[in-house]
Design a protein around this motif. Structure first.
Motif, mmCIF file in Angstrom:
data_model
loop_
_atom_site.group_PDB
_atom_site.id
_atom_site.type_symbol
_atom_site.label_atom_id
_atom_site.label_comp_id
_atom_site.label_asym_id
_atom_site.label_seq_id
_atom_site.Cartn_x
_atom_site.Cartn_y
_atom_site.Cartn_z
ATOM 1 N N ARG A 83 1.646 -20.054 25.146
ATOM 2 C CA ARG A 83 1.625 -19.422 24.016
ATOM 3 C C ARG A 83 0.403 -19.447 23.959
ATOM 4 N NH1 ARG A 83 6.827 -19.952 22.955
ATOM 5 N NH2 ARG A 83 8.155 -21.886 24.395
ATOM 6 N N ALA A 84 -0.480 -19.974 23.736
ATOM 7 C CA ALA A 84 -1.565 -20.040 22.908
ATOM 8 C C ALA A 84 -2.432 -18.431 23.123
ATOM 9 C CB ALA A 84 -2.737 -20.864 22.718
ATOM 10 N N ARG A 85 -2.684 -18.466 24.734
ATOM 11 C CA ARG A 85 -2.704 -17.502 25.260
ATOM 12 C C ARG A 85 -2.146 -16.147 24.857
ATOM 13 N NH1 ARG A 85 -3.351 -20.011 29.746
ATOM 14 N NH2 ARG A 85 -1.863 -18.360 30.776
ATOM 15 N N GLN A 86 -1.040 -15.995 24.128
ATOM 16 C CA GLN A 86 -0.457 -15.469 24.026
ATOM 17 C C GLN A 86 -0.410 -15.224 22.200
ATOM 18 O OE1 GLN A 86 1.043 -12.805 26.241
ATOM 19 N NE2 GLN A 86 0.470 -13.949 28.177
ATOM 20 N N GLY A 87 -0.559 -15.490 21.961
ATOM 21 C CA GLY A 87 -0.899 -15.141 20.529
ATOM 22 C C GLY A 87 0.542 -15.767 19.351
ATOM 23 N N GLN A 88 1.308 -16.931 20.379
ATOM 24 C CA GLN A 88 2.670 -17.170 19.635
ATOM 25 C C GLN A 88 2.542 -18.258 19.437
ATOM 26 O OE1 GLN A 88 5.331 -16.697 23.445
ATOM 27 N NE2 GLN A 88 5.127 -15.220 24.113
ATOM 28 N N LEU A 89 1.731 -18.973 20.003
ATOM 29 C CA LEU A 89 1.319 -20.305 19.102
ATOM 30 C C LEU A 89 0.352 -20.410 17.631
ATOM 31 C CD1 LEU A 89 1.426 -23.411 20.773
ATOM 32 C CD2 LEU A 89 -0.813 -23.942 20.796
ATOM 33 N N ALA A 90 1.818 -21.831 16.717
ATOM 34 C CA ALA A 90 0.206 -22.105 14.875
ATOM 35 C C ALA A 90 0.394 -23.579 15.070
ATOM 36 C CB ALA A 90 1.834 -21.749 14.142
ATOM 37 N N VAL A 91 -0.144 -24.302 14.952
ATOM 38 C CA VAL A 91 -0.773 -25.949 14.527
ATOM 39 C C VAL A 91 -0.593 -25.744 12.993
ATOM 40 C CG1 VAL A 91 -2.697 -27.473 14.708
ATOM 41 C CG2 VAL A 91 -1.754 -25.893 16.489
ATOM 42 N N PHE A 92 0.301 -27.195 13.284
ATOM 43 C CA PHE A 92 1.292 -28.132 12.784
ATOM 44 C C PHE A 92 0.235 -29.534 12.562
ATOM 45 C CE2 PHE A 92 2.877 -31.068 9.342
ATOM 46 C CZ PHE A 92 3.348 -30.211 8.096
ATOM 47 N N MET A 93 -0.516 -30.032 11.160
ATOM 48 C CA MET A 93 -1.569 -30.984 10.713
ATOM 49 C C MET A 93 -1.296 -32.128 10.582
ATOM 50 S SD MET A 93 -5.242 -29.511 12.108
ATOM 51 C CE MET A 93 -5.996 -28.842 10.945
ATOM 52 N N GLY A 94 -1.231 -32.715 10.388
ATOM 53 C CA GLY A 94 -1.020 -34.101 9.481
ATOM 54 C C GLY A 94 -2.151 -35.004 9.584
ATOM 55 N N ALA A 95 -1.723 -36.244 8.357
ATOM 56 C CA ALA A 95 -3.061 -37.545 8.497
ATOM 57 C C ALA A 95 -3.626 -38.233 9.681
ATOM 58 C CB ALA A 95 -2.440 -38.263 7.366
ATOM 59 N N GLY A 96 -2.599 -38.022 10.646
ATOM 60 C CA GLY A 96 -3.223 -38.246 12.205
ATOM 61 C C GLY A 96 -4.456 -37.594 12.660
ATOM 62 N N THR A 97 -4.321 -36.672 12.169
ATOM 63 C CA THR A 97 -5.210 -35.799 13.022
ATOM 64 C C THR A 97 -6.969 -36.149 12.285
ATOM 65 O OG1 THR A 97 -5.265 -34.546 11.568
ATOM 66 C CG2 THR A 97 -4.077 -33.589 13.803
ATOM 67 N N GLY A 98 -6.840 -37.091 11.017
ATOM 68 C CA GLY A 98 -8.171 -37.711 10.291
ATOM 69 C C GLY A 98 -8.658 -38.708 10.894
ATOM 70 N N VAL A 99 -7.733 -39.180 11.581
ATOM 71 C CA VAL A 99 -7.844 -41.249 11.683
ATOM 72 C C VAL A 99 -8.932 -41.363 12.565
ATOM 73 C CG1 VAL A 99 -6.696 -42.936 12.678
ATOM 74 C CG2 VAL A 99 -5.669 -41.919 11.409
ATOM 75 N N ALA A 100 -9.327 -40.130 13.790
ATOM 76 C CA ALA A 100 -10.021 -40.639 14.500
ATOM 77 C C ALA A 100 -11.350 -40.334 14.268
ATOM 78 C CB ALA A 100 -9.720 -39.495 15.754
ATOM 79 N N ALA A 101 -11.807 -39.621 12.655
ATOM 80 C CA ALA A 101 -12.852 -39.179 12.039
ATOM 81 C C ALA A 101 -13.412 -40.366 11.468
ATOM 82 C CB ALA A 101 -12.868 -37.527 11.600
ATOM 83 N N GLY A 102 -12.501 -41.413 10.881
ATOM 84 C CA GLY A 102 -13.253 -42.261 9.766
ATOM 85 C C GLY A 102 -11.738 -41.981 8.330
ATOM 86 N N LEU A 103 -11.314 -40.611 8.586
ATOM 87 C CA LEU A 103 -10.130 -40.901 6.916
ATOM 88 C C LEU A 103 -9.097 -41.922 7.404
ATOM 89 C CD1 LEU A 103 -9.529 -37.010 6.872
ATOM 90 C CD2 LEU A 103 -11.442 -38.904 5.395
ATOM 91 N N PRO A 104 -8.610 -42.057 6.433
ATOM 92 C CA PRO A 104 -7.110 -43.515 6.462
ATOM 93 C C PRO A 104 -5.904 -42.815 6.567
ATOM 94 C CG PRO A 104 -7.831 -42.442 4.333
ATOM 95 C CD PRO A 104 -8.888 -41.881 5.369
#
Length: 550
Positions: A194-215
């Motif tokens: 889907r990413a290669r075909q340009g059909q993918l979108a991304v939704f990010m929540g707070a969990g993506t920042g936890v590994a970077a030290g964010l709450p």
């Protein structure tokens, strides 16, 4: 648990990691090139430790630990690795140095964490290290050596050169490196396609920042409760749902501002307090850069910080995609640069932050067009949801409105893939068939302590990064900037079929040289220029470029 090798494009400058390895030569500090000073935090000579300035390296001791007493500030521990090969050195010499430094890092003590210590290293030896014309051999050797790293470590191999990144991902795919168990491998393949075909979108929540030290979301509310002196503290606040808890915080902030109880610095809104708790984080996490490497053109987030934007700049070398709603240059959208929708505001503009129930009630009146952007994405793309629990009342309502529209018109039901860090059987009941559920961790056991929960979720977070790494590898199949480049010829292993492939690559590269020779005089210039452009996109470099790098 075995080490995992992640491959990302970009730079070492702002990647969140525990250790960073920077290449040098036998001179140690004196051999560090200018573009590697930023990851070390060196702005001038005074930043270099006095004791390290005269340290020399040799074949027996190829590395230098710059922080034996611990890393500076919140940055990584810093290591120098001697990769300046002498004439006639083999790639095995390079591997030996990498092995030395990884063993030293693993033995230097690990941080208190539930996941492996994370080490970032660039593609070494291909600059002034002497192996620039043998990049294929270096890449194959690097991957093999890093995959044998001590179990205590995870490795992030950072490719600043797009053709290196293309070659790394192609070699990993060909070797089936990082292949997942069947169900996840299938899901990764579908998302990559889907990413290669340009059909993918991304939704990010707070969990993506936890590994970077964010709450996390819950931790953010806890910190706000402490900062605002909420009666009963976080424990009392936890008895409310997220929106009502945030509404309590809003009213507490308003009351303290009215009474002048907050530092006497003027009236602070809840958004100001959120921005203060988050601070100004500079180091993006692995999930940010892995998502940025997918190069999707529609990204939506409920996060307030700008770490994804920083990762995009590192990966693409260009400014962040259009950020809605605060920056809305229509000409950038027309140029196809894509966009990032900050659905609930930006910490850099604290008054834009949407957190409490009052703000959500007012959302339709003030930000309905932004909500419509999310709904248009749900109608036209497959939405990959990461780091979000999907408990946001506003998002839930928007999704259900689209689901109802689909049902009314007999459209397919599935709108995306929801990746969760723990198994929640009722989540499937709630979200399928609108979202396919991928659970990467186990369900919370009865009687689990807070520390045990943190460890379990940290391990699941690592599995999310491994999944995204596999998606990125499979999505890069169309990236073949290295294929006709002679510097990568060692990636054609000496077998009958690959020998034919190698000869074909050489023939196509030779054809590109022929086109360059007659192109200025050609009466069909535009047509041959298009052919040459394609060959160059596949790595066919001109004689001038080849000579310049010698």
């Amino acid at each position: 648990m075995a080490a995992h090798v992640f491959v990302v494009p970009g730079t070492l400058n702002a990647l969140h990691c525990d250790d960073v390895v920077v290449p040098t030569d036998h001179r140690g500090v004196g051999g560090v090139k200018a573009h590697f000073r930023a990851p070390l935090g060196w702005r001038n000579r005074d930043d270099v430790p006095d004791w390290a300035r005269d340290r020399r390296l040799d074949d027996r001791h190829r590395y230098l630990q710059l922080d034996p007493a611990g890393p500076p500030g919140d940055g990584p521990a810093r290591w120098l690795l001697h990769v300046g090969a002498s004439s006639g050195s083999d790639v095995a010499w390079l591997r030996d140095g990498i092995r030395q430094v990884l063993i030293a890092i693993a033995g230097s003590g690990r941080r208190p964490s539930a996941i492996q210590r994370r080490v970032a290293i660039p593609v070494v030896g291909v600059g002034r290290g002497g192996f620039g014309q043998r990049r294929g051999a270096v890449i194959a050797a690097l991957l093999e050596e890093l995959q044998a790293a001590p179990d205590e470590l995870d490795i992030v191999l950072v490719a600043s050169n797009r053709s290196d990144y293309s070659a790394l991902q192609a070699h990993r795919a060909a070797q089936a490196s990082g292949r997942l168990e069947d169900a996840l491998e299938h899901a990764a393949g579908v998302l990559a396609e889907r990413a290669r075909q340009g059909q993918l979108a991304v939704f990010m929540g707070a969990g993506t920042g936890v590994a970077a030290g964010l709450p996390s979301w819950g931790e953010l509310l806890d910190r706000l409760a402490e900062a605002l002196n909420v009666p009963g503290g976080a424990a009392a606040l936890s008895r409310f749902g997220p929106l009502d808890a945030a509404e309590v915080l809003r009213k507490q902030a308003k009351a303290e501002a009215s009474s002048g109880a907050v530092d006497g610095a003027g009236e602070k809104t809840l958004g100001d307090h959120v921005a203060a708790v988050l601070g100004r984080p500079q180091r993006y996490g692995l999930s940010h850069v892995l998502l940025a490497s997918l190069d999707v053109d529609q990204v939506i987030t409920t996060n307030f910080e700008d770490l994804y934007e920083k990762a995009v700049i590192a990966v693409s070398g260009r400014d962040v995609p259009v950020v809605l709603p605060d920056r809305y240059p229509a000409e950038d959208i027309r140029e196809g640069r894509g966009w990032l929708l900050k659905l609930h505001g930006d910490a850099g503009r604290s008054k834009s932050i949407v957190l409490d129930r009052r703000s959500f009630v007012r959302y339709d009146a003030t930000r309905r067009p932004l909500a419509s952007v999310l709904q248009a994405t749900l109608l036209t793309r497959h939405l990959l949801v990461v780091g979000a629990s999907m408990t946001d009342d506003n998002v839930i309502r928007l999704v259900h409105e689209v689901a109802s529209l689909n049902e009314d018109h007999g459209r397919p039901h599935e709108m995306g893939t929801l990746v969760t860090l723990e198994e929640r059987p009722l989540a499937k009941t709630l979200w399928e068939p609108e979202f396919r559920i991928l659970s990467l961790g186990k369900a919370a056991p009865t009687g689990e302590t807070k520390e045990q929960a943190a460890e379990r979720l940290a391990q699941a977070g690592r599995q999310l990064e491994i999944l995204l790494d596999r998606v990125a590898t499979l999505a890069a199949r169309d990236a073949v900037q290295h294929l006709l480049d002679s510097r990568y010829r060692d990636l054609f292993v000496p077998e009958e079929d690959t020998e034919a492939e190698r000869r074909t690559a050489e023939s196509l590269a030779s054809a590109a040289d022929s086109i360059r020779a007659f192109l200025p005089r050609s009466t069909r210039h535009a047509e041959w220029r298009a052919v040459l452009d394609q060959l160059e996109r596949w790595g066919a470099r001109g004689a001038g470029a080849r000579e310049e790098e010698r």
